[in-house]
Design a protein around this motif. Structure first.
Motif, PDB file in Angstrom:
ATOM      1  N   ALA A 100       0.835  -1.207   0.000  1.00  0.00           N
ATOM      2  CA  ALA A 100       0.000   0.000   0.000  1.00  0.00           C
ATOM      3  C   ALA A 100       0.871   1.259   0.000  1.00  0.00           C
ATOM      4  N   ILE A 113      -6.238   0.604  -4.585  1.00  0.00           N
ATOM      5  CA  ILE A 113      -5.160   0.038  -3.771  1.00  0.00           C
ATOM      6  C   ILE A 113      -5.418  -1.421  -3.416  1.00  0.00           C
ATOM      7  N   LYS A 114      -6.600  -1.689  -2.859  1.00  0.00           N
ATOM      8  CA  LYS A 114      -6.870  -3.065  -2.415  1.00  0.00           C
ATOM      9  C   LYS A 114      -6.847  -4.027  -3.613  1.00  0.00           C
TER      10      LYS A 114
END
Ligand SMILES: Nc1ncnc2c1ncn2[C@@H]1O[C@H](COP(=O)(O)OP(=O)(O)OP(=O)(O)O)[C@@H](O)[C@H]1O
Ligand SMILES: [Mg+2]
Length: 230
Positions: A100, A113-114
């Motif tokens: 991240a 991001i995830k």
């Protein structure tokens, strides 16, 4: 895609390259070999323009070391993923947060991001370790996280500087296979190594540094080899 043209480079009182010429095409897998001190790490640093030639130039995907502006360096570096022998993970945060961190500093929005982290960790088979700390992982697993970090922004080029130097032969083969698989999807890989066993066993191009110059080595049967300009 990547070119060293008549590159000369020296550290203070330490000449390294003398009119070095190297050309690498898109999608190649290159083993970069040569005795300790011949300049493998230096060459890789010149690819992401952390070091610049004193004469000649380096060209990477249209960026030229003679004309690149400081403000353009982050754009070049986003196209280049780097993997080191000693992994260089941040040991104060989880695997997820290591990845991240890179995504945040390269300007990815929260919603990406995830998804990108799960995707990269799936690639290296480590989604189940995303909430672990690096020191809770084996060396091979830490290197797989480092590879996930290197590919997370979908670079066109991966520079791996002795990525198997701290690993046993079986784990080294796993790391090689992961990088080879990434290469087969189109990413160019430069793999600096002393692991001649790995080099001998695989069909890949070899660039060998010696005396400030480079040659391409072509391996033949029975350990014979020939060379041509790099
Ligand atoms: N920051 C530096 N300042 C001065 N000399 C340096 C520096 N970094 C490397 N050198 C010297 O430059 C030469 C090339 O070093 P480099 O680290 O690129 O070699 P290498 O092929 O990666 O070696 P190894 O296989 O041991 O990793 C060596 O003689 C080294 O001592
Ligand atoms: Mg080195």
């Amino acid at each position: 895609m990547l070119k060293f043209h008549n590159v000369s480079f020296e550290y203070p009182n330490q000449p390294v390259f003398d009119n070095l010429n190297v050309g690498i095409e898109n999608g190649e897998f290159i083993f970069l070999i040569g005795k300790s001190g011949t300049g493998k790490t230096t060459l890789l640093q010149m690819v992401y323009m952390n070091l610049l030639p004193q004469s000649g130039y380096v060209e990477v995907d249209g960026y030229n070391s003679k004309s690149i502006k400081k403000s353009e360096l982050p754009y070049l570096r986003r196209k280049v993923g780097v993997v080191f022998q000693d992994f260089k993970l941040l040991d104060d945060r989880t695997v997820y947060d290591n990845l991240a961190f890179v995504l945040k500093i390269t300007g990815n929005v929260r919603s990406q991001i995830k998804r990108k982290i799960v995707h990269a960790l799936t690639d290296v088979g480590l989604v189940h370790k995303q909430h672990n700390m690096p020191q809770e992982l084996s060396g091979g697993e830490q290197q797989r996280v480092a590879i996930a970090r290197a590919i997370i922004n979908d670079p066109m080029l991966i520079l791996a500087d002795e990525p198997t130097g701290n690993l046993d032969p079986e784990t080294s083969m796993e790391i090689f296979n992961i990088l080879k698989r990434i290469n087969l999807r189109g990413t160019t890989v430069i793999f600096a190594t002393h692991n001649y066993d790995l080099v001998r066993k695989h069909e890949a191009k070899i660039i060998k540094l010696n005396d400030g110059k480079a040659v391409r080595v072509i391996l033949k049967n029975k350990g014979q080899s020939t060379s041509e300009p790099a």
